[in-house]
Design a protein around this motif. Structure first.
Motif, PDB file in Angstrom:
ATOM      1  N   UNK A   1     -32.082  12.990  26.408  1.00  0.00           N
ATOM      2  CA  UNK A   1     -33.254  12.116  26.369  1.00  0.00           C
ATOM      3  C   UNK A   1     -33.012  10.930  27.271  1.00  0.00           C
ATOM      4  N   UNK A   2     -34.051  10.633  28.037  1.00  0.00           N
ATOM      5  CA  UNK A   2     -33.984   9.467  28.919  1.00  0.00           C
ATOM      6  C   UNK A   2     -35.004   8.450  28.440  1.00  0.00           C
ATOM      7  N   UNK A   3     -34.472   7.185  28.248  1.00  0.00           N
ATOM      8  CA  UNK A   3     -35.317   6.071  27.828  1.00  0.00           C
ATOM      9  C   UNK A   3     -35.501   5.158  29.022  1.00  0.00           C
ATOM     10  N   UNK A   4     -36.732   4.778  29.313  1.00  0.00           N
ATOM     11  CA  UNK A   4     -37.003   3.907  30.456  1.00  0.00           C
ATOM     12  C   UNK A   4     -37.294   2.502  29.979  1.00  0.00           C
ATOM     13  N   UNK A   5     -37.131   1.565  30.910  1.00  0.00           N
ATOM     14  CA  UNK A   5     -37.302   0.150  30.577  1.00  0.00           C
ATOM     15  C   UNK A   5     -38.751  -0.209  30.311  1.00  0.00           C
ATOM     16  N   UNK A   6     -39.662   0.684  30.675  1.00  0.00           N
ATOM     17  CA  UNK A   6     -41.080   0.410  30.391  1.00  0.00           C
ATOM     18  C   UNK A   6     -41.542   1.056  29.086  1.00  0.00           C
ATOM     19  N   UNK A   7     -40.571   1.559  28.274  1.00  0.00           N
ATOM     20  CA  UNK A   7     -40.898   2.099  26.962  1.00  0.00           C
ATOM     21  C   UNK A   7     -41.144   3.584  26.946  1.00  0.00           C
ATOM     22  N   UNK A   8     -40.929   4.270  28.053  1.00  0.00           N
ATOM     23  CA  UNK A   8     -41.145   5.709  28.092  1.00  0.00           C
ATOM     24  C   UNK A   8     -39.902   6.480  27.696  1.00  0.00           C
ATOM     25  N   UNK A   9     -40.115   7.736  27.273  1.00  0.00           N
ATOM     26  CA  UNK A   9     -39.001   8.598  26.921  1.00  0.00           C
ATOM     27  C   UNK A   9     -39.351  10.021  27.339  1.00  0.00           C
ATOM     28  N   UNK A  10     -38.335  10.748  27.787  1.00  0.00           N
ATOM     29  CA  UNK A  10     -38.529  12.134  28.201  1.00  0.00           C
ATOM     30  C   UNK A  10     -37.389  12.971  27.667  1.00  0.00           C
ATOM     31  N   UNK A  11     -37.686  14.253  27.415  1.00  0.00           N
ATOM     32  CA  UNK A  11     -36.726  15.164  26.807  1.00  0.00           C
ATOM     33  C   UNK A  11     -36.403  16.288  27.777  1.00  0.00           C
ATOM     34  N   UNK A  12     -35.153  16.756  27.668  1.00  0.00           N
ATOM     35  CA  UNK A  12     -34.715  17.966  28.354  1.00  0.00           C
ATOM     36  C   UNK A  12     -33.846  18.747  27.389  1.00  0.00           C
ATOM     37  N   UNK A  13     -34.264  19.951  27.088  1.00  0.00           N
ATOM     38  CA  UNK A  13     -33.519  20.813  26.182  1.00  0.00           C
ATOM     39  C   UNK A  13     -32.854  21.888  27.010  1.00  0.00           C
ATOM     40  N   UNK A  14     -31.530  21.900  26.979  1.00  0.00           N
ATOM     41  CA  UNK A  14     -30.763  22.825  27.800  1.00  0.00           C
ATOM     42  C   UNK A  14     -29.989  23.800  26.924  1.00  0.00           C
ATOM     43  N   UNK A  15     -29.654  24.932  27.524  1.00  0.00           N
ATOM     44  CA  UNK A  15     -28.854  25.934  26.829  1.00  0.00           C
ATOM     45  C   UNK A  15     -27.371  25.591  26.943  1.00  0.00           C
ATOM     46  N   UNK A  16     -26.546  26.429  26.325  1.00  0.00           N
ATOM     47  CA  UNK A  16     -25.096  26.188  26.361  1.00  0.00           C
ATOM     48  C   UNK A  16     -24.555  26.296  27.774  1.00  0.00           C
ATOM     49  N   UNK A  17     -25.294  27.019  28.652  1.00  0.00           N
ATOM     50  CA  UNK A  17     -24.842  27.155  30.045  1.00  0.00           C
ATOM     51  C   UNK A  17     -25.352  26.019  30.918  1.00  0.00           C
ATOM     52  N   UNK A  18     -26.174  25.131  30.381  1.00  0.00           N
ATOM     53  CA  UNK A  18     -26.693  23.999  31.143  1.00  0.00           C
ATOM     54  C   UNK A  18     -28.054  24.228  31.763  1.00  0.00           C
ATOM     55  N   UNK A  19     -28.600  25.408  31.593  1.00  0.00           N
ATOM     56  CA  UNK A  19     -29.920  25.669  32.190  1.00  0.00           C
ATOM     57  C   UNK A  19     -31.021  25.020  31.364  1.00  0.00           C
ATOM     58  N   UNK A  20     -32.023  24.486  32.073  1.00  0.00           N
ATOM     59  CA  UNK A  20     -33.130  23.797  31.414  1.00  0.00           C
ATOM     60  C   UNK A  20     -34.042  24.814  30.746  1.00  0.00           C
ATOM     61  N   UNK A  21     -34.332  24.576  29.454  1.00  0.00           N
ATOM     62  CA  UNK A  21     -35.190  25.484  28.693  1.00  0.00           C
ATOM     63  C   UNK A  21     -36.568  24.876  28.464  1.00  0.00           C
ATOM     64  N   UNK A  22     -36.625  23.606  28.094  1.00  0.00           N
ATOM     65  CA  UNK A  22     -37.910  22.986  27.773  1.00  0.00           C
ATOM     66  C   UNK A  22     -37.801  21.487  27.965  1.00  0.00           C
ATOM     67  N   UNK A  23     -38.990  20.877  28.171  1.00  0.00           N
ATOM     68  CA  UNK A  23     -39.067  19.414  28.259  1.00  0.00           C
ATOM     69  C   UNK A  23     -40.086  18.865  27.267  1.00  0.00           C
ATOM     70  N   UNK A  24     -40.440  19.653  26.256  1.00  0.00           N
ATOM     71  CA  UNK A  24     -41.495  19.260  25.327  1.00  0.00           C
ATOM     72  C   UNK A  24     -40.902  18.744  24.021  1.00  0.00           C
ATOM     73  N   UNK A  25     -41.536  17.725  23.485  1.00  0.00           N
ATOM     74  CA  UNK A  25     -41.133  17.169  22.192  1.00  0.00           C
ATOM     75  C   UNK A  25     -41.374  18.180  21.082  1.00  0.00           C
TER      76      UNK A  25
END
Length: 1083
Positions: free
Chosen positions: A138-162
């Motif tokens: 999860x990345x938190x920004x100084x303007x109050x935003x947040x974003x998600x990245x859900x990765x597998x055990x191998x590091x590949x991106x699976x989803x970015x949805x809450x």
């Protein structure tokens, strides 16, 4: 180090003191090896630019007990806060801030949190996608935003949805806002350290999620109340809908007959669809038969073409022979013509000389006869005198002879006057005859001019009428004829409406060619075209009615087509001069085809200048396919002939109506002005005729008077000659007269003989000249007579050649049209077959099963229209049927829907009442069960330190009171926690928390600074209790944060100590080293 109890948390017996080593060995040996948690526990966490730390971690957590130790400010609470925030918790839950942007380190734009969750075993979440672990970034920004990245055990991106993260947390039963899962210092202070019993009750309710159940039940009850209100409102609305439905139903019932008509209309439409199919199938059969028949006619067309080709050759040979013969005759006639003119002049001259000599001879002959009579009278008188007995005196004889001589002279004078008068009578008669001939000619000319004026005035009237009705140009009866045709067509007396007059269907591109086109088309401009002979007979009967007398327009029968003939191969094409076809704008293909068939307008050139027309058609080889040409003056030009036009103005095709009217009016004025000259000439001629008639009568009277005087003079002479003369008359004198008379007689006779010879000579010359002239005239007439039939034959042969060519072209075109027609018919057959397939498809859409329909589509269409009109009439009376039905069904559906809705709501409310009653009982039982379990575990945990106490729940007032008494329960009175020391109270709180851990489910449990207010003894006891519980719950992960040094803990496989060092100045990453050097094996 002090001793601790050896028993499990559930044991209520007295304690036995043992050394720490013995205790650890007993803990290990007394518990069987069990599997650690496979899903939901935290394997690692790392932070970047989070709160006041530039870099923390990564921290590798063990599967069971993890102690995070370190001084204040080392980042323990930051790790716990990051765990809450990183797994989707709100900032307010952490009690470290109110906004996400507050967790970003000062001076940085973003903070990163990475949490690794275990995902193994049968309960793993999408193991084929994520593998054995799930990394939540999860990345938190100084303007109050947040974003998600859900990765597998191998590091590949699976989803970015809450939503995916929420699904994972629900699957693992992770509740970061539940104090049982994560208990922060602030939460502990608020609920556990608070002396308010209500806060403790709330903490219990939140930890066991009973508060959520209670809120859900409250929401359900509110929903139930609102549903009751909806039912009450719906009942009122249902009454209104019922009344409206009954009104619509009455209207609907009144349309029952209309519905039957509608059903009948639908049935007729179905029959109509299949009737169209039947008729289309019937139409295809004759097309197929016609194609077969037409293909068999191809040989006949070829035979006709060859036959007419032979006829063309024969006719051309005949034409060349007659043309040579006519040219020879023409040369001979040209040679005889000057000779005939000369002989005619000579004959007239000889005739004039003969007539003059004849007049002179007759004059001498009359004079000779008179002298003979005079001689006879003198001799007779002399004889009488000689024989007379009486002797008359000489004076009387002389007087008588003088009178006789005077009378004879008078007779001669009268004779001359008679001859002159006769000639004058003849002249006057000829003059009268000429004047009468001239008068008759002028009268005829006057009559012709009057007819011309009448025609011109009629044309002026027609042109004036054509300003409002162009058809009147083609005759005064033409509008009436077209009105009759329209009426007959409306009465279906025509198969196809006749087209005409043809002149009204064409327009000139160049107005200067109007007279040329009219001279070419002539009567075709007033003609009509019919598609078939039946329509021709109908039109003929109408024309007989409209045109009772006089000329009727021509009727041409020609099959109507929608396309103009393809004449590209036989049409004349000239770079400078148009053909009649190209000079016209013709909207109707039928009109163009008719003019092509009847006049061959594609082969006729229009050349404005006469000399240019002669140059193109006669001095040079005519253009290809060109038969003839017309000039702007209307003259007709062939290859070897030239015919002048009878007209000098266009009558039908001129566009300048005012100009035409002005021109015709000028012609009328000129002719009317000529009438006065004609009348004056008539008057003059009549005057001349009257004068000549008068003079003729006068000369006839004069001639009669001269004849009377001549007769009287002869009678007097006879009388005087018969008078007996006296003997005294001198016979010698008479004899002298006789002699003198004889001399004159001989002289006159000589002149008469000479005049006779001259007359006979002139007569002979005249007869010779007349004979020669008659001979040459006979020759000329014979040549002309020979030439005329040759001309006629030549014209006929020329027409025959053109006719044969036209027939040959006709059959060639027919052959081409025949082949094109076969192709078109085949195309039409294919189109009809495709149309049939479409109509069958449409009919199947209307009604899938084929219907046998005996009626025609036309009769069905008539009945459908009649029925539709009746339905529309009913609609006008009752309104739109579909709208009424729709309104009725809508009202009925609304009523039934509302009734069903209210019924369902009532059932729902009743079912909800039953369910809520049952659920509330279950809720109370579940709450009582959790309460009893909590009390049981709390008492068991207190007993480990020989404390006695109890937890009292007042669910009605929503309070929870804890009473604890150090020592045996039967020896000391119970007191509430406010009377306990800080360590005892903290120990009691730990017991309470452990009790809640025992009754609440969560894959991991986090506890921040649980021993902050405990003394060493209570801390050790609490620690042993937690370790014992952790050992008994190997499937759960425990993360305990404390500022104390945990070096006294035994080194076992279930415990991992994460010691955090104080950050040094300038150090961006805090070093991390586990307290024990043994690596835990992952199960």
């Amino acid at each position: 180090m002090g001793k601790r109890k050896e028993t499990s948390p559930l044991t209520t017996t007295g304690p036995e003191k043992r050394a720490r080593a013995d205790d650890e060995e007993q803990v290990v040996k007394s518990k069987s090896k069990s599997n650690t948690a496979e899903v939901g526990i935290i394997e690692s966490i790392s932070l970047k630019n989070f709160m006041c730390h530039a870099m923390l971690g990564p921290f590798q957590f063990g599967p069971n007990v993890n102690f995070v130790v370190g001084n204040n400010g080392s980042g323990k609470s930051a790790v716990l806060t990051a765990l809450i925030v990183g797994l989707g918790g709100k900032a307010a839950i952490t009690n470290r801030g109110t906004s996400i942007k507050g967790f970003v380190k000062d001076g940085q734009t973003s903070a990163d949190i990475s949490i690794k969750l275990r995902n193994r075993g049968h309960d793993a979440y999408k193991p084929d996608v994520y593998g054995e672990s799930i990394v939540v970034q999860q990345r938190l920004t100084s303007d109050g935003g947040r974003s998600y990245k859900l990765r597998s055990s191998t590091g590949s991106l699976v989803s970015t949805k809450k939503e995916e993260l929420t699904a994972i947390l629900d699957h693992f039963n992770i509740q970061v806002d539940n104090p049982v899962s994560v208990l922060t210092q602030e939460m502990s202070k608020h609920f556990l350290q608070s002396k308010n019993e209500t806060d403790k009750y709330k903490f219990f309710m939140k930890a066991t999620q009973l508060d959520q159940m209670k809120e859900d039940y409250s929401y359900i009850m509110e929903t139930k109340t609102r549903t009751h209100d909806q039912i009450n409102c719906g009942a009122e609305r249902l009454h209104e809908l019922k009344r409206e439905c009954m009104e619509k139903e009455e209207k609907f019932k009144s349309l029952a007959s209309l519905g039957e008509m509608k059903e009948k209309l639908d049935d007729l439409k179905r029959k109509m669809a299949w009737a169209v199919v039947n008729e289309t199938e019937k139409q295809i059969v004759p097309v197929r038969d016609k194609i077969g028949a037409e293909e068999g006619r191809t040989v006949k067309f070829e035979q006709k073409i060859n036959e007419w080709q032979d006829k063309v050759k024969i006719a051309q040979e005949n034409f060349r022979g007659l043309q040579e013969k006519l040219e020879e005759i023409s040369r001979e006639a040209q040679q005889l013509k000057p000779q005939g003119i000369a002989l005619k002049d000579g004959m007239n001259h000889r005739k004039r000389d003969y007539h003059e000599s004849e007049v002179l001879y007759n004059r001498y002959r009359m004079e000779l006869k008179r002298l003979e009579r005079d001689a006879e009278q003198l001799n007779r008188r002399i004889h009488e005198l000689q024989n007379s007995a009486d002797n008359v005196s000489e004076e009387e004889k002389i007087a008588r002879l003088e009178e006789i001589n005077r009378l004879k002279a008078k007779i001669k004078e009268l004779h001359d006057q008679e001859v002159t008068t006769s000639e004058q009578i003849n002249q006057f008669q000829q003059a009268v005859y000429r004047d009468k001939e001239e008068r008759n000619r002028i009268v005829n000319m006057e009559r012709d001019q009057k007819q011309k004026v009448d025609n011109l005035r009629r044309q002026i009237k027609e042109l004036q009428d054509s300003k409002t009705d162009r058809l009147r140009r083609f005759g005064q009866h033409m509008p009436a004829l077209l009105a009759e045709i329209d009426e007959a067509y409306r009465q279906r007396r025509f198969r196809k409406k006749p087209i005409g007059p043809l002149g009204a269907c064409i327009r000139l591109k160049d107005p200067q060619l109007a007279l040329a086109v009219e001279s070419c088309l002539k009567s075709l401009l007033q003609a009509f075209c019919c598609d078939n002979h039946q329509d021709e007979r109908t039109l003929q009967s109408i024309m007989i009615k409209v045109f009772p007398h006089g000329h009727r327009p021509q009727i041409i029968v020609n099959e109507f087509r929608n396309e103009v003939y393809d004449v590209s191969q036989r049409a004349v094409a000239h770079p400078h001069y148009p053909s009649v076809l190209t000079a016209l704008e013709i909207d109707e293909p039928v009109v163009a085809n008719c003019l092509i068939d009847m006049r061959g307008i594609e082969t006729v050139l229009l050349i404005k200048n006469n000399s240019e027309a002669r140059e193109v058609m006669q001095k040079r080889t005519p253009p290809r396919n060109c038969r003839e040409a017309f000039t702007a003056d209307g003259d007709q030009v062939y290859k070897n002939r030239y015919y002048s036009s009878e007209f000098n103005r266009a009558r039908y095709l001129s566009r300048d109506v005012e100009g035409e009217i002005s021109h015709l009016e000028r012609e009328v004025n000129v002719i009317v002005a000529q009438f006065s000259d004609i009348q004056q000439r008539l008057r003059s001629i009549d005057c001349d005729i009257r004068n000549n008639d008068g003079l003729l009568r006068q000369h006839h009277e004069t001639k009669k008077r001269i004849q009377v005087q001549t007769r009287e003079a002869n009678a007097r002479i006879t009388e005087l000659e018969n008078v007996e003369e006296q003997p005294s008359i001198d016979i010698a004198t008479l004899e002298g007269e006789v002699h003198e008379n004889k001399k004159r007689f001989e002289h006159v006779k000589e002149k008469m003989e000479k005049a006779k010879l001259e007359m006979e000579e002139f007569k002979s010359q005249f007869l010779d000249a007349e004979r020669q002239y008659e001979d040459i005239k006979t020759k000329i007439n014979s040549v002309s007579e020979i030439a005329e039939p040759v001309k006629e034959d030549l014209h006929k042969v020329d027409q025959e050649v053109e006719n044969c060519k036209r027939h040959k072209k006709h059959y060639e075109e027919k052959m081409k049209e025949h082949l094109n027609g076969i192709k078109k018919q085949k195309d039409e057959l294919n189109a009809k077959e495709r149309d049939l397939e479409e109509k069958i498809s449409k009919a199947k859409q209307i009604f899938p099963e084929r219907l046998e329909v005996s009626r025609t589509a036309r009769s069905l269409d008539t009945e459908i229209n009649h029925l539709r009109a009746k339905i529309n009439s009913e609609h006008n009376l009752h309104g739109n049927r579909e709208e009424i039905i729709r309104e009725y069904h809508a009202a009925k559906e609304n009523y039934q829907e509302m009734e069903s809705k209210i019924k369902n709501l009532k059932v729902f409310v009743k079912l909800l009442d039953d369910i809520m009653t049952q659920r509330y009982k279950t809720y109370q039982q579940f709450r009582r069960y959790l309460t009893l379990r909590c009390k049981f575990y709390f008492d068991s945990l207190l007993a480990q330190r020989t404390y006695s106490g109890k937890i009292s729940f007042d669910h009605k007032n929503e309070t929870l009171s804890i009473t604890v008494q150090p020592g045996e329960g039967n020896k000391a009175a119970l007191s509430d926690m406010r009377s306990l020391s800080g360590g005892e109270r903290s120990f009691s709180t730990v017991c309470f928390v452990l009790s809640l851990w025992s009754i609440a489910e969560s894959p991991f449990r986090c506890l921040d600074e649980f021993d902050v207010y405990m003394d060493m003894v209570n801390r050790r006891i609490s620690m042993d209790m937690m370790l014992t519980m952790a050992d008994s719950q190997r499937f759960r992960q425990f993360i305990l944060l404390t500022p104390q040094n945990m070096s006294s803990l035994p080194a076992t496989s279930i415990i991992r100590i994460l010691r955090m060092q104080d950050p040094e100045r300038g150090q961006s990453t805090l070093p991390f080293q586990p307290a024990n050097q043994e690596e835990e094996e992952d199960n």
